[in-house]
Design a protein around this motif. Structure first.
Motif, PDB file in Angstrom:
ATOM      1  N   ARG A  37      -2.926   7.646   7.239  1.00 17.27           N
ATOM      2  CA  ARG A  37      -3.504   7.360   5.982  1.00 17.27           C
ATOM      3  C   ARG A  37      -3.292   5.764   5.824  1.00 17.27           C
ATOM      4  N   LEU A  38      -2.041   5.202   6.069  1.00 12.77           N
ATOM      5  CA  LEU A  38      -2.025   3.603   5.851  1.00 12.77           C
ATOM      6  C   LEU A  38      -2.829   2.734   6.926  1.00 12.77           C
ATOM      7  N   ILE A  75       0.729   4.319  -2.757  1.00 13.21           N
ATOM      8  CA  ILE A  75       0.499   5.682  -2.351  1.00 13.21           C
ATOM      9  C   ILE A  75       1.795   6.456  -2.807  1.00 13.21           C
ATOM     10  N   THR A 103      -5.698   3.855   8.031  1.00  9.36           N
ATOM     11  CA  THR A 103      -6.957   3.787   7.547  1.00  9.36           C
ATOM     12  C   THR A 103      -7.378   2.979   6.459  1.00  9.36           C
ATOM     13  N   ASP A 104      -6.413   3.137   5.608  1.00  8.33           N
ATOM     14  CA  ASP A 104      -6.564   2.179   4.110  1.00  8.33           C
ATOM     15  C   ASP A 104      -6.340   0.725   4.309  1.00  8.33           C
ATOM     16  N   ARG A 148       0.692  -1.146  -0.092  1.00  5.35           N
ATOM     17  CA  ARG A 148       0.140   0.008   0.042  1.00  5.35           C
ATOM     18  C   ARG A 148       0.954   1.316   0.070  1.00  5.35           C
TER      19      ARG A 148
END
Length: 202
Positions: free
Chosen positions: A37-38, A24, A40-41, A20
């Motif tokens: 962000r990681l 990104i 959440t993703d 991931r």
């Protein structure tokens, strides 16, 4: 949970984070990687993500290593069994062309190394050094194949492998930009013609 299963789960989780991160970073740059962000993703906690790397710089370096492994798998490995010299070099260059033209799964924003080079070329530190080291490694691979081609008479004896490698890399940097910035569908074939001219001229 057995220790063996725990180690395997930890490895798989780390691989998911790196995959991931590569995706990104190809769009937003290595500085665009954030633990939040990681998390959440990937449906993880921030502590869970951070626990695998410790620091953002370590995460950036891991993303570079992951991208390098993908690049080698897609560009070098398909040509690895070809005859050394011009045959293998030609196969590598065609694989490089296809990689930039079609690889949108791992690299939705285009070549991560091009993005990282622009992002870090004027900086100092471990990430900048890692990007430069990967570029040097790839250039040496190209130079090695070009030297073999010269030694075998597949290229003129006057050909300069260092110069040819420099110009070949420039062609593929231009291809990445043409695809990403201009959405130029003709760019892959333009690059093939440019490469053929370079190799023919030696």
């Amino acid at each position: 949970m057995s220790p063996r299963k725990s180690v395997a789960d930890t490895r798989r989780t780390r691989e998911r984070i790196i995959d991931r991160s590569v995706a990104i970073a190809s769009v937003d740059g290595l500085e665009g990687l954030t633990i939040g962000r990681l998390a959440t993703d990937l449906g993880m906690s921030k502590a869970g993500v951070l626990g695998h790397f410790g620091t953002k710089e370590a995460l950036q370096l891991a993303a570079l290593d992951g991208a390098s492994a993908i690049f080698m798998r897609l560009v070098w490995e398909p040509a690895a069994d070809a005859a050394p010299g011009l045959t293998r070099l030609t196969a590598v260059l065609e694989a490089w062309n296809r990689y930039l033209e079609t690889e949108r799964g791992a690299f939705p924003g285009g070549c991560l190394f091009t993005t990282a080079a622009v992002e870090f070329d004027a900086r100092t530190g471990a990430v900048r050094d890692a990007v430069a080291r990967l570029y040097r490694f790839w250039r040496r691979r190209l130079v090695a194949e070009l030297r073999i081609a010269v030694a075998r008479g597949e290229l003129p004896a006057t050909a300069d492998p260092e110069q040819l490698a420099y110009e070949l890399i420039g062609a593929y940097l231009a291809l990445n930009q043409a695809i990403q910035l201009e959405r130029d569908s003709a760019a892959p074939d333009r690059t093939r013609r440019a490469v053929a001219r370079l190799l023919a001229a030696g």
